[in-house]
Structure formats: structure tokens, C-alpha cells
Scaffold this motif. Structure first.
Motif, PDB file in Angstrom:
ATOM      1  N   ALA A  69       0.827  -1.211   0.000  1.00  0.00           N
ATOM      2  CA  ALA A  69       0.000   0.000   0.000  1.00  0.00           C
ATOM      3  C   ALA A  69       0.858   1.257   0.000  1.00  0.00           C
ATOM      4  O   ALA A  69       0.561   2.238  -0.694  1.00  0.00           O
ATOM      5  CB  ALA A  69      -0.931  -0.006   1.203  1.00  0.00           C
ATOM      6  N   VAL A  70       1.942   1.241   0.775  1.00  0.00           N
ATOM      7  CA  VAL A  70       2.836   2.404   0.831  1.00  0.00           C
ATOM      8  C   VAL A  70       3.541   2.604  -0.502  1.00  0.00           C
ATOM      9  O   VAL A  70       3.723   3.735  -0.968  1.00  0.00           O
ATOM     10  CB  VAL A  70       3.855   2.232   1.980  1.00  0.00           C
ATOM     11  CG1 VAL A  70       4.932   3.313   1.906  1.00  0.00           C
ATOM     12  CG2 VAL A  70       3.145   2.293   3.330  1.00  0.00           C
ATOM     13  N   GLU A  71       3.942   1.504  -1.120  1.00  0.00           N
ATOM     14  CA  GLU A  71       4.618   1.600  -2.416  1.00  0.00           C
ATOM     15  C   GLU A  71       3.673   2.077  -3.514  1.00  0.00           C
ATOM     16  O   GLU A  71       4.119   2.638  -4.519  1.00  0.00           O
ATOM     17  CB  GLU A  71       5.211   0.242  -2.800  1.00  0.00           C
ATOM     18  CG  GLU A  71       6.363  -0.195  -1.902  1.00  0.00           C
ATOM     19  CD  GLU A  71       6.831  -1.608  -2.193  1.00  0.00           C
ATOM     20  OE1 GLU A  71       6.219  -2.248  -3.094  1.00  0.00           O
ATOM     21  OE2 GLU A  71       7.782  -2.065  -1.542  1.00  0.00           O
ATOM     22  N   ASN A  72       2.375   1.850  -3.332  1.00  0.00           N
ATOM     23  CA  ASN A  72       1.379   2.249  -4.340  1.00  0.00           C
ATOM     24  C   ASN A  72       0.321   3.146  -3.698  1.00  0.00           C
ATOM     25  O   ASN A  72      -0.873   2.929  -3.868  1.00  0.00           O
ATOM     26  CB  ASN A  72       0.728   1.003  -4.937  1.00  0.00           C
ATOM     27  CG  ASN A  72       1.725   0.091  -5.614  1.00  0.00           C
ATOM     28  OD1 ASN A  72       2.118   0.325  -6.753  1.00  0.00           O
ATOM     29  ND2 ASN A  72       2.143  -0.954  -4.915  1.00  0.00           N
ATOM     30  N   ILE A  73       0.787   4.162  -2.991  1.00  0.00           N
ATOM     31  CA  ILE A  73      -0.122   4.991  -2.199  1.00  0.00           C
ATOM     32  C   ILE A  73      -1.131   5.721  -3.075  1.00  0.00           C
ATOM     33  O   ILE A  73      -2.285   5.926  -2.670  1.00  0.00           O
ATOM     34  CB  ILE A  73       0.674   5.984  -1.323  1.00  0.00           C
ATOM     35  CG1 ILE A  73      -0.262   6.661  -0.310  1.00  0.00           C
ATOM     36  CG2 ILE A  73       1.420   7.001  -2.168  1.00  0.00           C
ATOM     37  CD1 ILE A  73       0.474   7.449   0.751  1.00  0.00           C
ATOM     38  N   ASP A  74      -0.738   6.114  -4.277  1.00  0.00           N
ATOM     39  CA  ASP A  74      -1.674   6.821  -5.152  1.00  0.00           C
ATOM     40  C   ASP A  74      -2.821   5.914  -5.582  1.00  0.00           C
ATOM     41  O   ASP A  74      -3.961   6.366  -5.742  1.00  0.00           O
ATOM     42  CB  ASP A  74      -0.945   7.358  -6.386  1.00  0.00           C
ATOM     43  CG  ASP A  74       0.016   8.485  -6.038  1.00  0.00           C
ATOM     44  OD1 ASP A  74      -0.201   9.143  -4.998  1.00  0.00           O
ATOM     45  OD2 ASP A  74       0.992   8.690  -6.794  1.00  0.00           O
ATOM     46  N   THR A  75      -2.517   4.640  -5.768  1.00  0.00           N
ATOM     47  CA  THR A  75      -3.555   3.682  -6.159  1.00  0.00           C
ATOM     48  C   THR A  75      -4.440   3.322  -4.978  1.00  0.00           C
ATOM     49  O   THR A  75      -5.670   3.281  -5.084  1.00  0.00           O
ATOM     50  CB  THR A  75      -2.921   2.403  -6.721  1.00  0.00           C
ATOM     51  OG1 THR A  75      -2.101   2.744  -7.837  1.00  0.00           O
ATOM     52  CG2 THR A  75      -3.990   1.420  -7.164  1.00  0.00           C
ATOM     53  N   THR A  76      -3.813   3.080  -3.842  1.00  0.00           N
ATOM     54  CA  THR A  76      -4.568   2.690  -2.642  1.00  0.00           C
ATOM     55  C   THR A  76      -5.379   3.854  -2.097  1.00  0.00           C
ATOM     56  O   THR A  76      -6.524   3.673  -1.675  1.00  0.00           O
ATOM     57  CB  THR A  76      -3.602   2.177  -1.551  1.00  0.00           C
ATOM     58  OG1 THR A  76      -2.799   1.140  -2.090  1.00  0.00           O
ATOM     59  CG2 THR A  76      -4.369   1.674  -0.342  1.00  0.00           C
ATOM     60  N   GLY A  77      -4.787   5.032  -2.112  1.00  0.00           N
ATOM     61  CA  GLY A  77      -5.441   6.209  -1.550  1.00  0.00           C
ATOM     62  C   GLY A  77      -4.747   6.649  -0.276  1.00  0.00           C
ATOM     63  O   GLY A  77      -4.562   5.846   0.648  1.00  0.00           O
ATOM     64  N   GLY A  78      -4.353   7.916  -0.240  1.00  0.00           N
ATOM     65  CA  GLY A  78      -3.607   8.430   0.903  1.00  0.00           C
ATOM     66  C   GLY A  78      -4.351   8.303   2.221  1.00  0.00           C
ATOM     67  O   GLY A  78      -3.765   7.981   3.262  1.00  0.00           O
ATOM     68  N   ASP A  79      -5.672   8.536   2.193  1.00  0.00           N
ATOM     69  CA  ASP A  79      -6.439   8.477   3.433  1.00  0.00           C
ATOM     70  C   ASP A  79      -6.542   7.053   3.968  1.00  0.00           C
ATOM     71  O   ASP A  79      -6.534   6.829   5.179  1.00  0.00           O
ATOM     72  CB  ASP A  79      -7.833   9.059   3.218  1.00  0.00           C
ATOM     73  CG  ASP A  79      -7.807  10.562   3.017  1.00  0.00           C
ATOM     74  OD1 ASP A  79      -7.587  11.272   4.006  1.00  0.00           O
ATOM     75  OD2 ASP A  79      -7.978  11.007   1.868  1.00  0.00           O
ATOM     76  N   VAL A  80      -6.640   6.094   3.059  1.00  0.00           N
ATOM     77  CA  VAL A  80      -6.698   4.692   3.483  1.00  0.00           C
ATOM     78  C   VAL A  80      -5.381   4.295   4.140  1.00  0.00           C
ATOM     79  O   VAL A  80      -5.360   3.652   5.200  1.00  0.00           O
ATOM     80  CB  VAL A  80      -7.012   3.768   2.286  1.00  0.00           C
ATOM     81  CG1 VAL A  80      -6.838   2.309   2.674  1.00  0.00           C
ATOM     82  CG2 VAL A  80      -8.425   4.027   1.784  1.00  0.00           C
ATOM     83  N   VAL A  81      -4.268   4.686   3.526  1.00  0.00           N
ATOM     84  CA  VAL A  81      -2.961   4.338   4.078  1.00  0.00           C
ATOM     85  C   VAL A  81      -2.732   5.068   5.402  1.00  0.00           C
ATOM     86  O   VAL A  81      -2.175   4.499   6.352  1.00  0.00           O
ATOM     87  CB  VAL A  81      -1.836   4.660   3.065  1.00  0.00           C
ATOM     88  CG1 VAL A  81      -0.472   4.272   3.641  1.00  0.00           C
ATOM     89  CG2 VAL A  81      -2.068   3.916   1.754  1.00  0.00           C
ATOM     90  N   LEU A  82      -3.158   6.329   5.484  1.00  0.00           N
ATOM     91  CA  LEU A  82      -3.028   7.067   6.747  1.00  0.00           C
ATOM     92  C   LEU A  82      -3.860   6.406   7.842  1.00  0.00           C
ATOM     93  O   LEU A  82      -3.400   6.259   8.983  1.00  0.00           O
ATOM     94  CB  LEU A  82      -3.473   8.516   6.564  1.00  0.00           C
ATOM     95  CG  LEU A  82      -3.467   9.379   7.850  1.00  0.00           C
ATOM     96  CD1 LEU A  82      -2.057   9.479   8.423  1.00  0.00           C
ATOM     97  CD2 LEU A  82      -4.042  10.761   7.579  1.00  0.00           C
ATOM     98  N   ALA A  83      -5.080   6.004   7.499  1.00  0.00           N
ATOM     99  CA  ALA A  83      -5.929   5.325   8.488  1.00  0.00           C
ATOM    100  C   ALA A  83      -5.265   4.047   8.981  1.00  0.00           C
ATOM    101  O   ALA A  83      -5.284   3.741  10.182  1.00  0.00           O
ATOM    102  CB  ALA A  83      -7.299   5.012   7.881  1.00  0.00           C
ATOM    103  N   ALA A  84      -4.672   3.301   8.043  1.00  0.00           N
ATOM    104  CA  ALA A  84      -3.983   2.067   8.442  1.00  0.00           C
ATOM    105  C   ALA A  84      -2.810   2.382   9.358  1.00  0.00           C
ATOM    106  O   ALA A  84      -2.609   1.708  10.380  1.00  0.00           O
ATOM    107  CB  ALA A  84      -3.504   1.320   7.196  1.00  0.00           C
TER     108      ALA A  84
END
Length: 464
Positions: free
Chosen positions: A165-180
Motif C-alpha cells: 500500500a505504501v509503495e502504491n499509495i496513489d492507487t490505494t489512496g492516501g487516506d486509506v494508508v493514513l488510516a492504516a
């Protein structure tokens, strides 16, 4: 600084008797292969026997245990994440809608919920708050272990997914990765608040610094996530050496107030953003070396921060919550007490974090006055009040400053009740840490600056 003195502004002296009633918590039992919480009394609002998620098509493809823990997240964990939990006004419940499309988020929330459940079912056992027969005790311990195992499995899966997710943050979504990232920190806090949180907090900082405009429908959710991360940064920096934790690598101090203000009315911490900003400034000041500023300059700045904190209008801040329609019934008096306790704790921290202030002629008298007032404000917040859970940090600071047996027992009793009310493992760490501080006194190795003791890299804990 040998002749420095600190003039105090008038502080509120009102106090009410402490309410030491115990929270009624559920017991965990096993039935038909599924784990559920059975209320100890009819008044208990914790019942997870039939997750609401079962009725929503969005969750039909999830395994039952995940739906079970997600339901527990909405029914119980979310209550700890805000000051006043209202079903339609708790932004963290908005994360549930993202868990189907984002396995990363699902696994880390399951991990947090399972760890929380594990702690909750065994909290009454840990301090003998309930008389239970051996068979029921065994059942509860089994349930706690099972939930703990579920938490470890979910956490491991989330860690694997987080790398991608971190490597593909634009695809996953910044808010999703931040929430995780935020919930990785929360899992560490629920487990113990030791060591593991730091890497996740640093990761959250890097994510925060690169976030693009919000990708979630509810912008309040991002505000609360950012606010919690800022709070964790500030409270972590209080007991971390400068070389090992540089908050300015991730954000500028000027950013703090605006982000914190947007979530301040219903933040779980119930601490004015202005006081948090002062605390952050103090933590940075405590690490300033003599080569950067003179002892007199550092001391003068520290005293100015204390006066700034004491001059802040807590009553006005607490009353402002009434301007928000859904918080009309918020308990203003306990909000005043909680905010006041945080303010006084920040002042005590400053006195102990800046070594040169310990040489003030009236240092001990000032510290004693601050301590007395903290105890008065904390004693005025009963266990059942929604702001009771907001008092961990000032309770810890009061404990670190406590020298008499009666005060130390009072602090330990309050922390034990906080564990039952809000079963996060960092509270156990807080109790262990206080024993270390008190032990130094008992061994004749005590120092006025217990903050410096806590900055030992071996300590490396987070108390929120």
C-alpha cells in the motif's frame, strides 16, 4: 536563574468527591465456535452476539470473525476514539465502509478490535475487581487469549499488505494508508504502548506530509486522523531525546493548531489545542543544548510557556463546545476539569523537563501547588463521565510527581479504574513506568527531573 520566581494566576479551587464506582463490563464466553460478549448486567451496552454487519450486503463475503470484530469496533472501540460517542457523529465509524474494498484497513481494524476485546474481558480479573469462580475465570482467560491470537494474525496480515500500500499509495489512496498507519499505532497502544509504535508514527508522519486532497467522502474523518497523529507526535516528543524523534521532519509547528482545532470539540483527549502547542514547544525546548541558547534564555522561555498556559481561559474553551449542535448535552464542568488537569500537567512537565528551572528558589513550592490542583481536578471527574478516559496523561504526570504513599496509591487506583473503563495496554505500561520512577526514590537515586529519566532510549513508551 538562582533568584527566579514564578507568579501564579488564580486557579479554580472547586472540587467534588471522587466517584469510584466500577464500570460494568461484559464477560466473554464461547458458544458454537463463535466468541461473543455477554453483558454482566442489563445496563451494559456491550453486546456483540449478532453483528449488525451481517445484515449489510457489503459485508456478506467477509468471514464471520471479521464481521464479528468489525461489529465490536462500531459498538465499543469507536467509543474510546472520541470524547462523546454519538452514532451519526463519530467519524471513525466511516472507516467501516472502506473495509470491504481495502483488506489492509479491514485487517488492521480487526487487529485493533481483537486486541481491545482481549484486554477488556480480562481487565476486571487483573485487579480483582470481581469475585468469580474458577470455571468462569478460566473461560474469560480463554476468551482473552483467543482474541489476542486473532489480533496477532490480523496484524501480521496487515503488515504484509501495508508494504504494498505504501509503495502504491496513489492507487490505494492516501487516506486509506493514513488510516492504516494510525491504527497500527493504536494496536501498539492497545497492546502495550512500548517500542513498536515509533516506527508506525514515523511512517504516519511521512504519509501526512505527502497527502493530496482528501479522497474520503467525510472530510471530518481525515481531520480526526490527522489530529490523532499530531497528538501522538506531541505526547511522544515529551519523553523522547531530540536525536531519536524529530517531529519537524514531518510537519511545522504552525500546522498544529489549525488541524487540532478542527477535531478539538470531540477529541478523545479533551485537551485545548493551545495547551498541546505549548507542550510541544516545551518538549522541543527541553532538548535545546547549551551551545544553541544560554541557560538563562532557556529558563526564561520555559517560564513564559508556563505563564502562557496558566493564562489560557479554560472555562471559555470548555463552553465553546455548546456552539456545536450535537454537543449541546456535553458535560461542561468535567470538560473544565479535564482541560485544567492537562494545563497543570503541562506546567509540571515544563518544570521538570527544563533542568535549569529546577534551580528556581521556589521550584518545590510551585510543583507542589500544581500537583495539589491536578489532584483536585482529577478527583472531580467521576468514572462514568465521558471525559474520565481523557485523564490518563495528567494522571501519569501527577503520579510521576507524587512522593507520598497516599498520593501514589491514589494514582495507581485511578489508573487501574481507567484500564477497566478504557482497556488500552499503555495504561499497564504507565503503571509499570511509575513504579520505576518511584523505585529510584526508594533506592536513593531519585532526581527532580524524572522527565530526563523517561528520556532513556530503553524506556521508549507512549502514553496518551
Amino acid at each position: 536563574m538562582g533568584q527566579s520566581k514564578l507568579e501564579f494566576l488564580p486557579l479554580s479551587k472547586e472540587t467534588t468527591p471522587r466517584n469510584s464506582s466500577e464500570e460494568e463490563l461484559g464477560e466473554s464466553v464461547q458458544g458454537d465456535g463463535d466468541w461473543q460478549l455477554v453483558p454482566r448486567s442489563a445496563s451494559s451496552d456491550i453486546s456483540i452476539s449478532s453483528p449488525w454487519a451481517l445484515a449489510d450486503p457489503l459485508y456478506q463475503d467477509m468471514q464471520y470473525s471479521h464481521r464479528h470484530y468489525l461489529s465490536y469496533f462500531t459498538a465499543r472501540v469507536c467509543k474510546d476514539l472520541v470524547s462523546h460517542d454519538l452514532p451519526d457523529r463519530n467519524p471513525f465509524r466511516g472507516l467501516l465502509a472502506l473495509t470491504s474494498a481495502h483488506p489492509l484497513l479491514r485487517h488492521i481494524i480487526v487487529a485493533a478490535s481483537a486486541a481491545h476485546m482481549s484486554n477488556m474481558v480480562r481487565a476486571p480479573l487483573a485487579y480483582g475487581l470481581k469475585e468469580l469462580d474458577d470455571s468462569l475465570t478460566f473461560t474469560i482467560e480463554q476468551a482473552s487469549r483467543r482474541a489476542s491470537q486473532d489480533a496477532l494474525i490480523a496484524k501480521s496480515k496487515a503488515l504484509t499488505l501495508m508494504r504494498d500500500a505504501v509503495e502504491n499509495i496513489d492507487t490505494t489512496g492516501g487516506d486509506v494508508v493514513l488510516a492504516a498507519a494510525l491504527f497500527f499505532i493504536n494496536v501498539e497502544l492497545i497492546e502495550s504502548g512500548k517500542h513498536g509504535w515509533k516506527a508506525h508514527l514515523e511512517g504516519a508522519g511521512r504519509i501526512m506530509s505527502s497527502l493530496q486532497p482528501t479522497m474520503v467522502a467525510d472530510s471530518a474523518l481525515r481531520d480526526y486522523m490527522l489530529s490523532d497523529c499530531f497528538i501522538y507526535f506531541i505526547l511522544a516528543s515529551a519523553f523522547m531525546p531530540a536525536a531519536s524523534f524529530d517531529t519537524q521532519s514531518y510537519f511545522q509547528p504552525a500546522q498544529i493548531p489549525s488541524i487540532l482545532q478542527r477535531a478539538a470539540a470531540n477529541s478523545y483527549l479533551c485537551c485545548p489545542p493551545e495547551i498541546l502547542s505549548i507542550l510541544h514547544s516545551a518538549s522541543q525546548l527541553s532538548n535545546v543544548s547549551a551551545g544553541v541558547a544560554s541557560e538563562e534564555e532557556i529558563s526564561a522561555t520555559g517560564l513564559a510557556l508556563i505563564q502562557e498556559a496558566l493564562s489560557f481561559d479554560i472555562n471559555a474553551w470548555a463552553s465553546d463546545v455548546r456552539n456545536i449542535s450535537y454537543l449541546q448535552d456535553a458535560p461542561i464542568q468535567s470538560r473544565i476539569h479535564a482541560g485544567s488537569a492537562h494545563r497543570l500537567a503541562a506546567c509540571l512537565y515544563i518544570l521538570q523537563a527544563i533542568p535549569s528551572l529546577s534551580r528556581m528558589t521556589n521550584h518545590d513550592e510551585v510543583a507542589e501547588q500544581l500537583s495539589r490542583d491536578i489532584f483536585k481536578h482529577l478527583s472531580s471527574i467521576p468514572d462514568e463521565d465521558p471525559n474520565f478516559k481523557a485523564t490518563t496523561w495528567p494522571t501519569f504526570i501527577a503520579g510521576a510527581e507524587a512522593h507520598g504513599r497516599a498520593r501514589r496509591e491514589w494514582v495507581m487506583d485511578r489508573l487501574q479504574r481507567l484500564v477497566v473503563s478504557c482497556p488500552w495496554g499503555f495504561l499497564y505500561t504507565a503503571m509499570e513506568t511509575l513504579q520505576v520512577i518511584w523505585g529510584l526514590d526508594n533506592q536513593g537515586k531519585g532526581t527532580k527531573s524524572w522527565v530526563q529519566t523517561l528520556k532513556d532510549p530503553e524506556m521508549n513508551f507512549l502514553i496518551v
